[in-house]
Design a protein around this motif. Structure first.
Motif, PDB file in Angstrom:
ATOM      1  N   ILE A   8       0.919  -1.357   0.009  1.00  9.43           N
ATOM      2  CA  ILE A   8      -0.160  -0.089  -0.114  1.00  9.43           C
ATOM      3  C   ILE A   8       1.063   1.436  -0.226  1.00  9.43           C
ATOM      4  O   ILE A   8       0.834   1.756  -0.318  1.00  9.43           O
ATOM      5  N   GLU A   9       2.025   1.250   0.525  1.00  8.18           N
ATOM      6  CA  GLU A   9       2.237   2.522   0.757  1.00  8.18           C
ATOM      7  C   GLU A   9       3.656   3.103  -0.733  1.00  8.18           C
ATOM      8  O   GLU A   9       3.456   4.234  -0.648  1.00  8.18           O
TER       9      GLU A   9
ATOM     10  N   TYR B 278       3.289  11.794   0.612  1.00  7.68           N
ATOM     11  CA  TYR B 278       2.393  11.019   2.090  1.00  7.68           C
ATOM     12  C   TYR B 278       2.522   9.932   1.950  1.00  7.68           C
ATOM     13  O   TYR B 278       0.919   9.068   2.539  1.00  7.68           O
ATOM     14  N   LYS B 279       3.498   9.244   1.688  1.00 17.28           N
ATOM     15  CA  LYS B 279       4.205   7.863   2.118  1.00 17.28           C
ATOM     16  C   LYS B 279       2.578   7.638   3.908  1.00 17.28           C
ATOM     17  O   LYS B 279       2.623   6.419   3.176  1.00 17.28           O
TER      18      LYS B 279
ATOM     19  N   PHE C  57      -0.334   7.392   4.603  1.00 13.08           N
ATOM     20  CA  PHE C  57      -1.313   6.153   4.153  1.00 13.08           C
ATOM     21  C   PHE C  57      -1.478   5.320   5.198  1.00 13.08           C
ATOM     22  O   PHE C  57      -1.702   4.095   5.578  1.00 13.08           O
TER      23      PHE C  57
ATOM     24  N   ILE D 180       0.276   8.391  -6.196  1.00 11.89           N
ATOM     25  CA  ILE D 180       0.114   8.976  -4.835  1.00 11.89           C
ATOM     26  C   ILE D 180       0.454  10.369  -5.332  1.00 11.89           C
ATOM     27  O   ILE D 180       1.199  11.566  -5.914  1.00 11.89           O
TER      28      ILE D 180
ATOM     29  N   GLY E 206       0.996   3.370  -2.682  1.00  8.40           N
ATOM     30  CA  GLY E 206       0.452   5.004  -2.946  1.00  8.40           C
ATOM     31  C   GLY E 206       1.081   5.748  -3.149  1.00  8.40           C
ATOM     32  O   GLY E 206       1.804   7.139  -3.595  1.00  8.40           O
TER      33      GLY E 206
END
Lengths: 299, 235
Positions: free
Chosen positions: A258-259, A270-271, A274, A266, A262
């Motif tokens: 996910i990290e 913003y790592k 998440f 994205i 992300g």
């Protein structure tokens, strides 16, 4: 891009999984969130540097790189194991009968103490960790470095060993029994204090290995790395279902992915967001985690 | 074999045992009856070393064991089947039994023990790889007793073995308790089901609010007016 993020995510995720296992095993046995667990990981990274310097001084690094690596991991893991067992003795065992909040506060205190202790002993600046494993190769558009492969393979091996230990050995079964019913475990003759020590030992061995691996990966170590890594691994443990060993492995890998996705798709800045967004979402919508309790308590 | 002398135990702030004295001789079945909250389970937990008495002595043979850790008490030959059975729900039946034999290192003796409990409880053999939590109440009670037998105890403590079981299952469990005793294991039994307990026991104690108020041979207790009124529900 997709493949690259997948590789990065799995690398990161397997490290999270290793640290998450320590949280989840300790929680499974004594229902304590060991907030100082991240610090054990940080100490593992520092011990890696120390062991590496020792290996260089002894001339071992010139003889065999593989042997050096093995020595560095062994030293860091054992050192962390000793830390974990001592920590339990000093900070948690005296509070075994106390209200639940007391050991939690003790854990926070332990975390702050260890951070500051390492800062004073090793200095507040980043320390460089020499690259021991170089090279890599291209897989289509993506690049896999040797160190990434090494991290994934080592983590997989350690998790497999842990799984076998917990499933097959007498001590591993006693650990599961103690996690399920501590008083009954004592009534069949299991020395519960000993099992708790073993749990801290194993969790800390894994955290020590994770510490060396991340230091190898990023090449930098400071006294603060345990804090963020600790909270992320805690998130991974909650995501998988705290107290559940396969859950921690799954949660760690998922969180890493996910990290990584992300950050890739994205925004890299913003790592960390998440991870913590996941923590909040899991706690709201599925507090038992992905692999919560599987079997009813009673027929 | 087992002797409690003026044992006082606190459960938190509650003075749960107020000077309990009792005795179990080698080879006997002895029962302890009393209402809910009289201190029966506390007595067993004190014997097993889970609770420490504030005063008094617990003697096993000639040794004082009131300060001994629970696992070391199991090692000395006292095993307990606690109230509610407390099967390890996410271990298989086989693993539950293996945990019962945790302190035994002789692999062959453990296998022989498994055979013995499978003979006593054939249903467990059929369920051997099922998780403990999926068994029925009666099967769990059998597993709990079998698990305790795996340690081959000299003294077996049973806490409410008939609780929540169908009458037929109660009969079956008690027949097995007799059988275990006949094979040489001393049994100390705690029950609310006084009728059943007094029929298999040789002697009995009656407990009220943390004290033993009556002690006699079981047949005499079955005839005792107070026991009949209060514990057997007769007029």
């Amino acid at each position: 891009m997709l493949l690259q993020q997948l590789i990065n995510g799995l690398t990161l995720g397997s490290v999270y999984a290793l640290i998450a296992l320590g949280y989840t095993m300790v929680y499974g046995i004594i229902e304590l969130i060991n907030f100082a667990h991240g610090e054990i990981y940080m100490i593992g990274a520092y011990m890696g540097i120390v062991a590496l310097a020792a290996a260089a001084a002894l001339g071992l690094s010139e003889v065999s790189a593989a042997l050096t690596l093995l020595g560095v991991f062994g030293a860091a893991m054992l050192y962390c194991g000793a830390y974990g067992v001592t920590m339990e003795r000093v900070a948690y065992r005296p509070l075994r009968q106390a209200p639940r909040l007391s050991p939690l506060i003790s854990a926070l205190g332990m975390s702050i103490f260890l951070q500051n202790y390492v800062m004073l002993a090793q200095g507040a600046r980043d320390k460089a960790f020499p690259a021991l494993i170089g090279g890599g190769f291209e897989v289509g558009p993506a690049r896999v470095t040797a160190i990434q492969l090494f991290i994934m393979a080592t983590s997989l091996l350690l998790m497999f060993l842990l799984h076998t230990f917990v499933r097959r050995t007498r001590l591993g079964k006693a650990m599961r029994a103690t996690a399920q019913d501590r008083r009954m475990a004592a009534l069949v003759g299991i020395n519960v204090d000993q099992i708790i020590s073993v749990t801290f030992l194993i969790g800390s061995l894994l955290a020590g290995a994770a510490g060396v691996m991340v230091a190898l990966y990023y090449g930098l170590v400071n006294f603060f790395i345990g804090y963020v890594a600790g909270i992320k691994a805690f998130t991974a443990a909650v995501l998988g279902g705290i107290g559940n060993i396969p859950g921690a492995m799954l949660g760690g890998l998922l969180l890493g992915l996910i990290e990584s996705f992300g950050a890739g798709y994205i925004s890299a800045e913003y790592k960390d967001v998440f991870a913590f967004a996941i923590l909040v979402l899991v706690l709201i919508f599925r507090p038992a985690g992905l692999l919560g309790e599987q079997v009813p308590q009673r027929a | 074999m087992l002797r409690l002398e003026d044992v006082h135990t606190y459960y938190g702030n509650i003075h749960a045992l107020r000077g309990v004295s009792l005795e179990v001789e080698e080879g006997e079945i002895v029962c302890l009856i009393g209402a809910n909250g009289a201190g029966k389970s506390t007595t067993l937990m004190t014997i097993s070393g889970v609770l420490r008495p504030a005063r008094g002595r617990v003697l096993f043979g000639d040794e004082e064991i009131q300060e001994v850790r629970p696992d070391a008490i199991v090692a000395r030959g006292i095993c307990q089947v606690p109230e509610g059975r407390r099967i390890f729900p996410r271990l298989t039946v086989r693993e539950n039994l293996e945990m019962g034999a945790f302190l035994r290192h002789d692999h062959r003796a453990v296998e022989a023990g498994l055979e013995r409990v499978f003979t006593l409880f054939p249903v467990l053999r059929e369920r051997v790889s099922q998780l403990g939590g999926t068994l029925s109440g009666g099967e769990q009670q059998m597993l709990a007793i079998a698990r305790a037998l795996m340690a081959s105890p000299r003294l077996l403590l049973l806490d409410e073995p008939s609780l929540g079981l169908a009458p037929l299952m109660v009969q079956q469990i008690y027949a097995i308790i007799r059988e275990i005793n006949a094979a040489g294991t001393t049994i100390f039994l705690v029950e609310q089901n006084a009728h059943m307990a007094l029929r298999v026991a040789r002697r009995g104690y009656v407990m009220e609010t943390g004290q033993v108020v009556l002690a006699d041979r079981a047949p005499a207790l079955l005839e005792n007016e107070m026991v009949r009124k209060v514990y057997l529900g007769e007029v």
